[in-house]
Design a protein around this motif. Structure first.
Motif, PDB file in Angstrom:
ATOM      1  N   GLY A   2       0.828  -1.209   0.000  1.00  0.00           N
ATOM      2  CA  GLY A   2       0.000   0.000   0.000  1.00  0.00           C
ATOM      3  C   GLY A   2       0.855   1.249   0.000  1.00  0.00           C
ATOM      4  N   TYR A   3       0.218   2.351   0.238  1.00  0.00           N
ATOM      5  CA  TYR A   3       0.911   3.641   0.258  1.00  0.00           C
ATOM      6  C   TYR A   3       1.616   3.901   1.577  1.00  0.00           C
ATOM      7  N   ARG A  37      -3.129  17.619   6.037  1.00  0.00           N
ATOM      8  CA  ARG A  37      -4.507  17.524   5.523  1.00  0.00           C
ATOM      9  C   ARG A  37      -4.471  17.239   4.033  1.00  0.00           C
ATOM     10  N   LEU A  38      -5.248  16.264   3.617  1.00  0.00           N
ATOM     11  CA  LEU A  38      -5.351  15.894   2.217  1.00  0.00           C
ATOM     12  C   LEU A  38      -6.327  16.839   1.527  1.00  0.00           C
ATOM     13  N   ILE A  39      -5.883  17.414   0.417  1.00  0.00           N
ATOM     14  CA  ILE A  39      -6.688  18.391  -0.323  1.00  0.00           C
ATOM     15  C   ILE A  39      -7.178  17.817  -1.648  1.00  0.00           C
ATOM     16  N   GLU A  40      -6.267  17.207  -2.405  1.00  0.00           N
ATOM     17  CA  GLU A  40      -6.604  16.675  -3.730  1.00  0.00           C
ATOM     18  C   GLU A  40      -6.048  15.273  -3.895  1.00  0.00           C
ATOM     19  N   VAL A  41      -6.744  14.489  -4.697  1.00  0.00           N
ATOM     20  CA  VAL A  41      -6.276  13.180  -5.128  1.00  0.00           C
ATOM     21  C   VAL A  41      -6.329  13.172  -6.653  1.00  0.00           C
ATOM     22  N   ASN A  42      -5.188  12.996  -7.284  1.00  0.00           N
ATOM     23  CA  ASN A  42      -5.097  12.995  -8.749  1.00  0.00           C
ATOM     24  C   ASN A  42      -5.762  14.228  -9.363  1.00  0.00           C
ATOM     25  N   ALA A  56     -11.753   5.091  -1.130  1.00  0.00           N
ATOM     26  CA  ALA A  56     -12.006   4.370  -2.376  1.00  0.00           C
ATOM     27  C   ALA A  56     -11.384   5.093  -3.566  1.00  0.00           C
ATOM     28  N   PHE A  57     -11.442   6.418  -3.570  1.00  0.00           N
ATOM     29  CA  PHE A  57     -10.880   7.219  -4.653  1.00  0.00           C
ATOM     30  C   PHE A  57      -9.361   7.038  -4.722  1.00  0.00           C
ATOM     31  N   ILE A  58      -8.714   7.012  -3.569  1.00  0.00           N
ATOM     32  CA  ILE A  58      -7.265   6.796  -3.527  1.00  0.00           C
ATOM     33  C   ILE A  58      -6.928   5.406  -4.047  1.00  0.00           C
ATOM     34  N   LYS A  59      -7.671   4.414  -3.610  1.00  0.00           N
ATOM     35  CA  LYS A  59      -7.393   3.022  -3.996  1.00  0.00           C
ATOM     36  C   LYS A  59      -7.568   2.786  -5.488  1.00  0.00           C
ATOM     37  N   LYS A  60      -8.460   3.519  -6.137  1.00  0.00           N
ATOM     38  CA  LYS A  60      -8.663   3.296  -7.568  1.00  0.00           C
ATOM     39  C   LYS A  60      -7.721   4.135  -8.431  1.00  0.00           C
TER      40      LYS A  60
END
Length: 95
Positions: A2-3, A37-42, A56-60
């Motif tokens: 994983g990450y 703090r997480l702001i954006e994913v991809n 789920a968004f991170i995993k995909k």
């Protein structure tokens, strides 16, 4: 593999935060720190998403996942100005 980080949300403050890191993990090597703090994913702002949706968004993300995170000081800086950070606020220095 994983990450190497755990993400959590807190009812007392909006957002998704890094809770802990696995030593030597990709997240650790990338410089993430607890309470970032997480702001954006991809490139997608995740502020309105529920915790399960963000996970789920991170995993995909596929073979490569880009995360925009801010530390506490940076987060407060943007909040005082009423600005939501984006990738456009990042200055990348390539060596």
């Amino acid at each position: 593999m994983g990450y190497g980080f755990n993400l959590h949300s807190d009812r007392s403050r909006p957002g998704q935060y890094i809770r802990s890191l696995d030593p030597g993990s990709p997240a650790d090597h990338a410089g993430l720190r607890p309470q970032d703090r997480l702001i954006e994913v991809n490139g997608v702002n995740i502020e309105g998403m529920r915790h399960a949706e963000v996970v789920a968004f991170i995993k995909k993300g596929g073979d490569e996942t880009w995360l925009l995170v801010v530390d506490l000081v940076t987060d407060e800086h943007f909040k005082r100005r009423g600005v939501i950070p984006t990738i456009n606020h990042v200055k990348v220095i390539l060596q």
